[in-house]
Enzyme design. Structure first.
Site, PDB file in Angstrom:
ATOM      1  N   THR A  94       0.856  -1.167   0.000  1.00  0.00           N
ATOM      2  CA  THR A  94       0.000   0.000   0.000  1.00  0.00           C
ATOM      3  C   THR A  94       0.895   1.220   0.000  1.00  0.00           C
ATOM      4  O   THR A  94       1.971   1.196   0.577  1.00  0.00           O
ATOM      5  CB  THR A  94      -0.881   0.048   1.275  1.00  0.00           C
ATOM      6  N   GLY A 127      -9.208  -5.476  -0.062  1.00  0.00           N
ATOM      7  CA  GLY A 127      -8.754  -5.267   1.307  1.00  0.00           C
ATOM      8  C   GLY A 127      -9.317  -4.000   1.931  1.00  0.00           C
ATOM      9  O   GLY A 127     -10.373  -3.493   1.554  1.00  0.00           O
TER      10      GLY A 127
END
Length: 384
Positions: free
Chosen positions: A217, A247
């Site tokens: 991320t 997610g």
């Protein structure tokens, strides 16, 4: 969960009260970024890779800081920083994203505006070059909060956002990570994507370590000269993910959240399933907001307890710094993620431009800068 938050209100909110009295004046602007957390250890990064990551983090910081210094908005700064990382093959977002089990790159992103608490999110993009831009377009140019898959792609293209061939996102190291993961599972490896560059052609690009085990991320949180907060996050998800898995990143309140009412902006990275279950980003902001709304009498009553917590410490000032509300709220929530079995980290921008990093991993690519201050970047958990 309610009992845990009640305990947090009693203990964690009290601890920073004394430190708050000595807090410096709010900077004109502030910015923090991250590029993923996980098993990131010195022995696994060559000096060249270490330097490459730090240089990439610095470029993203510089891009966001330039926007803020010129009087631009927190949203513009967040987008500028994240887009640079989406284009950087070192990070698992945009170009450099990990592959699904089917050999595709599926990209998720979210953005949130603190003053209005408007938000936008996208999931499962395969052609939009900058998912963070698509998330912002959802927020500003649609009546919705989250769009997914083909519909999100159609929307992004209709709004004039740059579209690319899926091969644009391909990187050799991520493909080799997919091959390794599928072989370990005993599953077949898909054919190399059409249009993907050859290993030799990819060698000129910076590559993450082949044995890297980190959560993918990138994100940024910002405070601008007008006092506006914003948060943005972008990811390629998990290597070899299946079944359209999504997610925490595009789930507002889990991986991304910003609220001027609470004085808080958060971007998270880690095991998304656990961050969703723990509502990480929203919980951090709720704790900070509760502290903000404490009465002067409540703060005064808790001064003694905060002072006692650091009494006798060799570095009392440092102790109080660690107990400030922004850091404490972030650390409490990451501890909660760990109690569920999850790993990862957060970047948090709190009241008065206070920046906190918290992680339960050995490292997190990260950086921060405030107006008038020197930028700093870090990789390993033991770095300040």
């Amino acid at each position: 969960m309610l009992a845990r938050l009640a305990l947090a209100a009693t203990l964690l909110l009290a601890a920073p009260a004394a430190a708050q009295n000595a807090a410096p004046e709010r900077p004109a602007w502030a910015l923090a970024i991250h590029g993923g957390a996980g098993v990131i250890e010195r022995q696994n990064l060559s000096p060249e890779q270490d330097a490459a990551y730090r240089a990439s983090l610095q470029r993203a910081l510089d891009a966001g800081a330039a926007v803020l210094e010129a009087g631009g908005s927190a949203l513009d700064a967040v987008q500028a920083a994240v887009q640079l990382m989406e284009d950087d093959p070192l990070f698992n977002a945009g170009r450099g994203a990990v592959f699904t089990g089917a050999g595709r790159n599926e990209l998720d992103a979210a953005v949130m505006d603190g003053p209005t608490r408007n938000a936008g999110a996208v999931a499962g993009l395969t052609r939009t070059r900058h998912p963070i831009a698509a998330a912002r377009a959802v927020m500003e140019q649609s009546p919705h909060v989250m769009l997914i898959g083909e519909g999100a792609e159609t929307f992004a293209a209709a709004r004039g956002l740059e579209q690319v061939d899926p091969a644009f996102f391909f990187t050799e190291s991520r493909w080799r990570a997919l091959e390794r993961t599928l072989r370990e599972r005993g599953e077949p490896v898909p054919e190399r994507p059409a249009g993907a560059q050859s290993p030799g052609a990819m060698a000129a690009l910076p590559q993450p370590p082949l044995d890297e085990r980190k959560f993918g991320t990138v994100g940024a949180v910002a405070l601008d000269r007008e006092g506006r907060l914003a948060a943005g996050t972008s990811t390629g998800g998990m290597t070899a993910k299946r079944w359209g898995r999504v997610g925490d990143v595009p789930v507002i309140g889990a991986g991304t959240y910003a609220s001027n009412a609470d004085g808080c902006a958060v971007s998270a990275t880690g095991d998304g399933e656990y961050f969703i279950r723990a509502t990480v980003a929203r919980d951090i902001c709720a704790a900070i907001g509760a502290h903000q709304r404490m009465s002067p009498g409540d703060h005064a009553a808790n001064d003694a307890g905060a002072a006692m917590a650091c009494a006798g410490e060799p570095d009392e000032a440092g102790c109080r710094h660690r107990l400030r509300i922004t850091q404490t709220a972030a650390s409490w929530e990451i501890d909660d993620v760990a109690s569920l079995g999850g790993s990862g980290g957060v970047i948090v921008l709190g009241p008065d431009g206070d920046i906190a990093f918290a992680m339960n991993t050995s490292g997190m690519y990260r950086g921060a800068v405030v107006a008038g201050g020197a930028p700093r970047v870090a990789i390993y958990a033991d770095e300040e």
